[in-house]
Design a protein around this motif. Structure first.
Motif, PDB file in Angstrom:
ATOM      1  N   ILE A  77       6.965 -15.507 -11.934  1.00 48.51           N
ATOM      2  CA  ILE A  77       6.543 -15.682 -10.626  1.00 48.51           C
ATOM      3  C   ILE A  77       6.749 -14.492  -9.822  1.00 48.51           C
ATOM      4  CG2 ILE A  77       7.258 -16.929  -8.370  1.00 48.51           C
ATOM      5  CD1 ILE A  77       8.117 -19.412 -10.088  1.00 48.51           C
ATOM      6  N   ALA A  78       7.725 -13.676  -9.825  1.00 56.01           N
ATOM      7  CA  ALA A  78       7.954 -12.492  -9.075  1.00 56.01           C
ATOM      8  C   ALA A  78       6.812 -11.488  -9.726  1.00 56.01           C
ATOM      9  CB  ALA A  78       9.135 -11.947  -9.188  1.00 56.01           C
ATOM     10  N   LEU A  79       6.569 -11.503 -10.785  1.00 56.14           N
ATOM     11  CA  LEU A  79       5.677 -10.548 -11.297  1.00 56.14           C
ATOM     12  C   LEU A  79       4.084 -10.789 -10.846  1.00 56.14           C
ATOM     13  CD1 LEU A  79       4.945  -8.051 -13.123  1.00 56.14           C
ATOM     14  CD2 LEU A  79       4.767  -9.725 -15.088  1.00 56.14           C
ATOM     15  N   ILE A  80       3.822 -11.986 -10.691  1.00 60.49           N
ATOM     16  CA  ILE A  80       2.684 -12.546 -10.351  1.00 60.49           C
ATOM     17  C   ILE A  80       2.563 -12.056  -8.918  1.00 60.49           C
ATOM     18  CG2 ILE A  80       1.234 -14.398  -9.702  1.00 60.49           C
ATOM     19  CD1 ILE A  80       2.225 -15.892 -12.697  1.00 60.49           C
ATOM     20  N   GLY A  81       3.637 -12.529  -7.969  1.00 56.66           N
ATOM     21  CA  GLY A  81       3.666 -12.110  -6.565  1.00 56.66           C
ATOM     22  C   GLY A  81       3.598 -10.770  -6.532  1.00 56.66           C
ATOM     23  N   TRP A  82       4.197  -9.874  -7.277  1.00 55.34           N
ATOM     24  CA  TRP A  82       3.826  -8.418  -6.987  1.00 55.34           C
ATOM     25  C   TRP A  82       2.602  -7.923  -7.162  1.00 55.34           C
ATOM     26  CZ3 TRP A  82       6.663  -5.838  -3.779  1.00 55.34           C
ATOM     27  CH2 TRP A  82       8.110  -6.020  -3.408  1.00 55.34           C
ATOM     28  N   ILE A  83       1.949  -8.487  -8.129  1.00 58.41           N
ATOM     29  CA  ILE A  83       0.659  -8.166  -8.432  1.00 58.41           C
ATOM     30  C   ILE A  83      -0.450  -8.511  -7.361  1.00 58.41           C
ATOM     31  CG2 ILE A  83      -1.284  -8.497 -10.070  1.00 58.41           C
ATOM     32  CD1 ILE A  83       0.806  -8.813 -12.303  1.00 58.41           C
ATOM     33  N   VAL A  84      -0.098  -9.839  -6.951  1.00 58.84           N
ATOM     34  CA  VAL A  84      -0.893 -10.283  -5.889  1.00 58.84           C
ATOM     35  C   VAL A  84      -0.965  -9.489  -4.587  1.00 58.84           C
ATOM     36  CG1 VAL A  84      -1.053 -12.050  -4.252  1.00 58.84           C
ATOM     37  CG2 VAL A  84      -1.004 -12.681  -6.586  1.00 58.84           C
ATOM     38  N   VAL A  85       0.468  -9.067  -4.206  1.00 60.23           N
ATOM     39  CA  VAL A  85       0.767  -8.117  -3.073  1.00 60.23           C
ATOM     40  C   VAL A  85      -0.082  -6.775  -3.114  1.00 60.23           C
ATOM     41  CG1 VAL A  85       2.470  -6.633  -2.018  1.00 60.23           C
ATOM     42  CG2 VAL A  85       2.751  -9.048  -2.304  1.00 60.23           C
ATOM     43  N   PHE A  86       0.033  -6.055  -4.384  1.00 62.61           N
ATOM     44  CA  PHE A  86      -0.547  -5.014  -4.634  1.00 62.61           C
ATOM     45  C   PHE A  86      -2.153  -5.049  -4.645  1.00 62.61           C
ATOM     46  CE2 PHE A  86       3.588  -3.530  -6.228  1.00 62.61           C
ATOM     47  CZ  PHE A  86       3.843  -2.264  -5.156  1.00 62.61           C
ATOM     48  N   VAL A  87      -2.639  -5.992  -5.292  1.00 63.06           N
ATOM     49  CA  VAL A  87      -4.186  -6.374  -5.144  1.00 63.06           C
ATOM     50  C   VAL A  87      -4.690  -6.575  -3.820  1.00 63.06           C
ATOM     51  CG1 VAL A  87      -5.971  -7.747  -5.879  1.00 63.06           C
ATOM     52  CG2 VAL A  87      -4.319  -7.024  -7.510  1.00 63.06           C
ATOM     53  N   ALA A  88      -3.968  -7.273  -2.999  1.00 57.88           N
ATOM     54  CA  ALA A  88      -4.182  -7.502  -1.479  1.00 57.88           C
ATOM     55  C   ALA A  88      -4.122  -6.092  -0.728  1.00 57.88           C
ATOM     56  CB  ALA A  88      -3.440  -8.686  -1.099  1.00 57.88           C
ATOM     57  N   ALA A  89      -3.459  -5.561  -1.079  1.00 62.42           N
ATOM     58  CA  ALA A  89      -2.999  -4.290  -0.186  1.00 62.42           C
ATOM     59  C   ALA A  89      -4.203  -3.162  -0.800  1.00 62.42           C
ATOM     60  CB  ALA A  89      -1.538  -3.465  -0.337  1.00 62.42           C
ATOM     61  N   GLY A  90      -4.455  -3.082  -1.626  1.00 59.04           N
ATOM     62  CA  GLY A  90      -5.500  -2.399  -2.171  1.00 59.04           C
ATOM     63  C   GLY A  90      -6.838  -2.850  -1.757  1.00 59.04           C
ATOM     64  N   ALA A  91      -7.057  -3.937  -1.561  1.00 56.73           N
ATOM     65  CA  ALA A  91      -8.353  -4.612  -1.115  1.00 56.73           C
ATOM     66  C   ALA A  91      -8.682  -4.232   0.427  1.00 56.73           C
ATOM     67  CB  ALA A  91      -8.197  -5.939  -1.358  1.00 56.73           C
ATOM     68  N   HIS A  92      -7.272  -4.030   1.056  1.00 55.48           N
ATOM     69  CA  HIS A  92      -7.352  -3.684   2.604  1.00 55.48           C
ATOM     70  C   HIS A  92      -7.116  -2.369   2.722  1.00 55.48           C
ATOM     71  CE1 HIS A  92      -7.582  -7.897   3.889  1.00 55.48           C
ATOM     72  NE2 HIS A  92      -6.510  -8.044   2.941  1.00 55.48           N
ATOM     73  N   GLY A  93      -7.373  -1.576   1.687  1.00 60.03           N
ATOM     74  CA  GLY A  93      -7.256  -0.019   2.118  1.00 60.03           C
ATOM     75  C   GLY A  93      -5.818   0.604   2.157  1.00 60.03           C
ATOM     76  N   ALA A  94      -4.801  -0.133   1.877  1.00 64.19           N
ATOM     77  CA  ALA A  94      -3.536   0.394   2.139  1.00 64.19           C
ATOM     78  C   ALA A  94      -3.271   1.724   1.252  1.00 64.19           C
ATOM     79  CB  ALA A  94      -2.418  -0.597   1.658  1.00 64.19           C
ATOM     80  N   PHE A  95      -3.928   1.827  -0.003  1.00 71.88           N
ATOM     81  CA  PHE A  95      -3.826   3.089  -0.642  1.00 71.88           C
ATOM     82  C   PHE A  95      -5.070   3.917  -0.603  1.00 71.88           C
ATOM     83  CE2 PHE A  95      -1.626  -0.790  -3.177  1.00 71.88           C
ATOM     84  CZ  PHE A  95      -0.721  -0.279  -2.820  1.00 71.88           C
ATOM     85  N   ASN A  96      -5.712   3.810   0.447  1.00 69.58           N
ATOM     86  CA  ASN A  96      -6.958   5.081   0.603  1.00 69.58           C
ATOM     87  C   ASN A  96      -6.459   6.174   1.267  1.00 69.58           C
ATOM     88  OD1 ASN A  96      -9.278   6.374   1.177  1.00 69.58           O
ATOM     89  ND2 ASN A  96     -10.180   4.556   2.617  1.00 69.58           N
ATOM     90  N   ASN A  97      -6.213   7.295   0.723  1.00 68.89           N
ATOM     91  CA  ASN A  97      -5.653   8.487   1.289  1.00 68.89           C
ATOM     92  C   ASN A  97      -7.003   9.488   1.828  1.00 68.89           C
ATOM     93  OD1 ASN A  97      -3.100   7.820   0.751  1.00 68.89           O
ATOM     94  ND2 ASN A  97      -3.482   9.037  -1.647  1.00 68.89           N
ATOM     95  N   SER A  98      -7.899   8.957   1.982  1.00 72.92           N
ATOM     96  CA  SER A  98      -9.131   9.858   2.863  1.00 72.92           C
ATOM     97  C   SER A  98      -8.851   9.721   4.415  1.00 72.92           C
ATOM     98  CB  SER A  98     -10.359   9.397   2.412  1.00 72.92           C
ATOM     99  OG  SER A  98     -10.629   8.045   2.655  1.00 72.92           O
ATOM    100  N   TYR A  99      -8.801  10.741   4.999  1.00 73.38           N
ATOM    101  CA  TYR A  99      -8.438  10.840   6.454  1.00 73.38           C
ATOM    102  C   TYR A  99      -9.699  10.902   7.060  1.00 73.38           C
ATOM    103  CZ  TYR A  99      -3.647  10.397   5.382  1.00 73.38           C
ATOM    104  OH  TYR A  99      -2.390  10.050   5.014  1.00 73.38           O
TER     105      TYR A  99
END
Length: 99
Positions: A77-99
């Motif tokens: 459950i924790a592994l699935i939760g972390w994957i969902v968190v990182f996918v959601a963060a990536g979809a919202h541009g949290a890992f976008n480093n272009s300024y």
């Protein structure tokens, strides 16, 4: 002579340690993967103890199986939760480093 209960006893101890150490799942991804090992060992040892040691060790192997399943469920459950968190963060541009 008393029947040997070694596998079941070690499995029970591993299951209890796996439940007490569940906090490791709060480390993103890696913690969830590490949490799979000890409860997995408890489950395997509980099943082996059931087959080899039988009824005299029933309390030990049953505890090992139950705590192993609960520990594995927490890890998955924790592994699935972390994957969902990182996918959601990536979809919202949290890992976008272009300024």
């Amino acid at each position: 002579m008393a029947p040997k209960k070694t596998l079941s006893l070690i499995g029970m101890i591993a299951g209890i340690v796996g439940l007490l150490g569940f906090w490791i799942v709060f480390i993103p991804i890696v913690g969830s993967i590490l949490q799979l090992f000890i409860p997995g060992a408890a489950l395997v040892l509980g099943i082996m103890g059931r087959k080899r040691e039988g009824l005299p060790a029933r309390g030990f192997w049953l505890t090992a199986i139950i705590t192993g399943i609960i520990g594995l469920a927490i890890a998955i459950i924790a592994l699935i939760g972390w994957i969902v968190v990182f996918v959601a963060a990536g979809a919202h541009g949290a890992f976008n480093n272009s300024y």
